[in-house]
Design a protein around this motif. Sequence first.
Motif, PDB file in Angstrom:
ATOM      1  N   LEU A  58       0.828  -1.203   0.000  1.00 11.70           N
ATOM      2  CA  LEU A  58       0.000   0.000   0.000  1.00 11.70           C
ATOM      3  C   LEU A  58       0.867   1.259   0.000  1.00 11.70           C
ATOM      4  CD1 LEU A  58      -2.792   1.302   0.121  1.00 11.70           C
ATOM      5  CD2 LEU A  58      -2.730   1.023   2.603  1.00 11.70           C
ATOM      6  N   LEU A  59       1.864   1.294   0.865  1.00 14.86           N
ATOM      7  CA  LEU A  59       2.752   2.462   0.917  1.00 14.86           C
ATOM      8  C   LEU A  59       3.539   2.625  -0.376  1.00 14.86           C
ATOM      9  CD1 LEU A  59       4.057   2.133   4.579  1.00 14.86           C
ATOM     10  CD2 LEU A  59       2.365   3.756   3.700  1.00 14.86           C
ATOM     11  N   CYS A 119       2.620   1.707  -3.366  1.00 11.86           N
ATOM     12  CA  CYS A 119       1.702   2.181  -4.406  1.00 11.86           C
ATOM     13  C   CYS A 119       1.499   3.690  -4.299  1.00 11.86           C
ATOM     14  CB  CYS A 119       0.364   1.445  -4.308  1.00 11.86           C
ATOM     15  SG  CYS A 119       0.452  -0.281  -4.806  1.00 11.86           S
ATOM     16  N   TYR A 120       1.292   4.175  -3.084  1.00 15.87           N
ATOM     17  CA  TYR A 120       1.117   5.624  -2.903  1.00 15.87           C
ATOM     18  C   TYR A 120       2.404   6.388  -3.223  1.00 15.87           C
ATOM     19  CZ  TYR A 120      -3.641   5.606  -1.146  1.00 15.87           C
ATOM     20  OH  TYR A 120      -4.992   5.495  -1.043  1.00 15.87           O
ATOM     21  N   LEU A 121       3.553   5.862  -2.812  1.00 11.33           N
ATOM     22  CA  LEU A 121       4.817   6.521  -3.139  1.00 11.33           C
ATOM     23  C   LEU A 121       5.047   6.555  -4.645  1.00 11.33           C
ATOM     24  CD1 LEU A 121       7.291   5.283  -0.385  1.00 11.33           C
ATOM     25  CD2 LEU A 121       6.599   7.634  -0.842  1.00 11.33           C
ATOM     26  N   GLU A 132       2.731   6.608  -6.887  1.00 10.89           N
ATOM     27  CA  GLU A 132       1.775   7.592  -7.417  1.00 10.89           C
ATOM     28  C   GLU A 132       2.293   9.021  -7.202  1.00 10.89           C
ATOM     29  OE1 GLU A 132      -2.984   8.070  -7.149  1.00 10.89           O
ATOM     30  OE2 GLU A 132      -1.944   8.203  -5.220  1.00 10.89           O
ATOM     31  N   ILE A 133       2.836   9.278  -6.023  1.00  7.71           N
ATOM     32  CA  ILE A 133       3.296  10.624  -5.674  1.00  7.71           C
ATOM     33  C   ILE A 133       4.584  10.995  -6.412  1.00  7.71           C
ATOM     34  CG2 ILE A 133       4.231  12.027  -3.788  1.00  7.71           C
ATOM     35  CD1 ILE A 133       2.268  10.430  -1.938  1.00  7.71           C
ATOM     36  N   LYS A 150       7.693   2.179  -8.439  1.00  8.39           N
ATOM     37  CA  LYS A 150       6.606   1.471  -9.118  1.00  8.39           C
ATOM     38  C   LYS A 150       6.938  -0.017  -9.243  1.00  8.39           C
ATOM     39  CE  LYS A 150       5.773   2.292 -13.507  1.00  8.39           C
ATOM     40  NZ  LYS A 150       5.281   2.876 -14.771  1.00  8.39           N
ATOM     41  N   GLU A 187      -7.557  -1.071  -1.782  1.00  2.02           N
ATOM     42  CA  GLU A 187      -7.024   0.278  -1.945  1.00  2.02           C
ATOM     43  C   GLU A 187      -5.720   0.258  -2.744  1.00  2.02           C
ATOM     44  OE1 GLU A 187      -5.812   4.078   0.900  1.00  2.02           O
ATOM     45  OE2 GLU A 187      -6.463   2.202   1.819  1.00  2.02           O
ATOM     46  N   ALA A 188      -4.801  -0.621  -2.383  1.00  3.51           N
ATOM     47  CA  ALA A 188      -3.505  -0.684  -3.063  1.00  3.51           C
ATOM     48  C   ALA A 188      -3.653  -1.089  -4.527  1.00  3.51           C
ATOM     49  CB  ALA A 188      -2.576  -1.653  -2.337  1.00  3.51           C
ATOM     50  N   VAL A 217      -4.954   1.921  -6.495  1.00 10.38           N
ATOM     51  CA  VAL A 217      -3.910   2.937  -6.716  1.00 10.38           C
ATOM     52  C   VAL A 217      -2.915   2.428  -7.759  1.00 10.38           C
ATOM     53  CG1 VAL A 217      -1.990   4.195  -5.652  1.00 10.38           C
ATOM     54  CG2 VAL A 217      -4.159   3.968  -4.436  1.00 10.38           C
TER      55      VAL A 217
END
Length: 136
Positions: free
Chosen positions: A12-13, A15-17, A19-20, A27, A76-77, A80
């Motif tokens: 999850l973390l 995926c957000y990193l 994305e950001i 990735k 969620e992950a 994203v």
Amino acid sequence: MINSRRTVLFMLLSCYLAEITGEDRIKTLALYAARCVATWMLDSSTSLAVDCLIHVANNNKQNAVLSCHLTGMVIEAFTVLAGVTKDDTWRNKAIEVADAAMKYTGWHGADGVLNVGSGGDQAEYSDIKAWRGVAY
């Protein structure tokens, strides 16, 4: 041995990193983690996330229990990651897991509100039960 809680959180973390930052190396880490989760940490009969320690060599899942919280994090992950990679495989996997989670009756009462971890009288709306109803 793989710990499903840590791996799902790492996924999850990551995926957000990804994305950001948009960095390919992050990735790639997110994709590795997602493949690991999809392969080892989803129950084959329900598509729900399991909370357990996994011996990868023989696919032995010690004390595996279906996990409402981990399932939500997986959805969620994957969602994203689908946006980051532009790969509908992950969106479809998120939909599959979400569909299984909504159909699974072990987590909610007849009123449709989650009662996992609410403790006490399941007919009562404790703060925890109401919070989980809003959070999920």
